[in-house]
Motif scaffolding. Structure first.
Motif, PDB file in Angstrom:
ATOM      1  N   ASN A   1       0.830  -1.205   0.000  1.00 11.61           N
ATOM      2  CA  ASN A   1       0.000   0.000   0.000  1.00 11.61           C
ATOM      3  C   ASN A   1       0.872   1.266   0.000  1.00 11.61           C
ATOM      4  O   ASN A   1       0.608   2.219  -0.732  1.00 11.61           O
TER       5      ASN A   1
ATOM      6  N   THR B   1       2.628   1.629  -3.426  1.00  8.93           N
ATOM      7  CA  THR B   1       1.730   1.988  -4.523  1.00  8.93           C
ATOM      8  C   THR B   1       1.086   3.356  -4.338  1.00  8.93           C
ATOM      9  O   THR B   1       0.986   4.133  -5.281  1.00  8.93           O
ATOM     10  N   ASN B   2       0.635   3.643  -3.141  1.00  9.53           N
ATOM     11  CA  ASN B   2      -0.203   4.838  -2.948  1.00  9.53           C
ATOM     12  C   ASN B   2       0.483   5.994  -2.228  1.00  9.53           C
ATOM     13  O   ASN B   2      -0.049   7.101  -2.211  1.00  9.53           O
TER      14      ASN B   2
END
Ligand code: GLU
Length: 301
Positions: free
Chosen positions: A181, A184-185
């Motif tokens: 997470n 990616t974010n």
């Protein structure tokens, strides 16, 4: 639709996450209730249940360094909620605690260990997700956590959520959903990855990283062991439905049996007893167990 239900359960669990005073759990012992194995349970011939019951023993993957869920005690035997759930399932196969071989699984080797047949089942703070579901089957969820952040006491960088991680050294574990997470974010965070969460904790205590991230309940275990050194931000920003991983099969018979067994544990109160004896140290209110999903589409009823 199921997603909504999971969200509600996660919200309830997150809201109830109140750090209790230090639980005095340093040796990893829990006050877990005794688990009694079924005597000679009957299963349809040829099923995984029949094979395991016949063998009278099984191999289960769990964490060894996560207080409250799976933490090896002084004898090297893991203790915690995941371990209790695993013991209760094994008991329904007629397998007693001393006939379980515990294998340490870290975040990155859970799928490979199931695929290679090194373990019969994984109960290890194991988030159900589509990627993993391509190679293993998931029963559950039996608990829903949420990703959170652990910071040094006093929160010197003023971190309130993942958007505050830019430019900071954030530790997490390879092969985990929280690491993915962040990568990616929240690409502006400087992600540092280790194999196990205690490596992150050590780096945090030594000042080699600025904070660490994973599921709130895992981090709470570290707070209860180091209350003067670290604190939880307490703002969960994902849903992590914990599933029981089993080797992938066409017919899903073993996986569905694990779901049925989980529902029995919900009904007869064993799930709640196991929770209270373990995670109950940091979560005062025992949540309602989440609805189990279908093994075809885990997370969906
Ligand atoms: N539940 C998350 C996962 O399965 C984080 C905890 C862990 O790494 O075991 O990736």
């Amino acid at each position: 639709m199921m997603r909504t239900r999971v969200a509600l359960v996660a919200g309830a669990a997150a809201a109830a996450l109140v750090l209790a005073a230090c639980g005095g759990d340093e040796d990893g012992e829990t006050a877990a209730p005794d688990v009694t194995a079924e005597e000679s349970p009957e299963f349809e011939a040829g099923t995984t249940m029949a094979e395991l019951a016949e063998a009278g023993q099984m191999t289960i993957g769990t964490k060894f360094d996560q207080p409250l869920f799976g933490l090896a005690d002084l004898e090297g035997v893991p203790q915690g909620f995941d371990v209790e759930i695993a013991k209760l399932i094994a008991a329904q196969l007629g397998i007693t605690e001393d006939n379980i071989e515990w294998v340490e699984t870290v975040s990155a080797n859970r799928e490979p260990f199931l695929e290679q047949g090194r373990v019969d089942m994984v109960v290890a703070t194991y988030t159900i997700n589509e990627e993993r579901d391509k190679v293993v089957d998931f029963a559950g969820p039996y608990y829903v956590a949420g990703q959170d952040i652990l910071v040094p006491a006093g929160n010197p960088d003023g971190v309130e959520g993942p958007e505050d991680l830019a430019g900071l050294r954030v530790c997490s574990v390879s092969g985990s959903t929280p690491a993915e997470n962040i990568r990616t974010n929240y690409a502006e965070a400087n992600l540092v990855e280790f194999d196990a969460y205690t490596d992150c904790l050590e780096a945090l205590l030594n000042g080699q990283v600025d904070n660490m991230t994973t599921d709130n309940v895992i981090l709470s275990g570290y707070v209860s062991e180091n209350p003067d050194e670290v604190e939880l931000v307490g703002n969960p920003f994902t849903e992590e439905p914990y599933g029981i991983g089993v080797p992938e099969s066409e017919d899903k018979v073993f996986c569905e049996w694990v779901n049925d067994t989980l529902n029995e544990l919900y009904e007869d109160g064993s799930w709640a007893e196991a929770f209270e004896a373990t995670v109950g140290e940091v979560i005062e209110e025992t949540p309602e167990p989440p609805a189990t999903g279908s093994c075809e589409t885990p997370g969906a009823a």
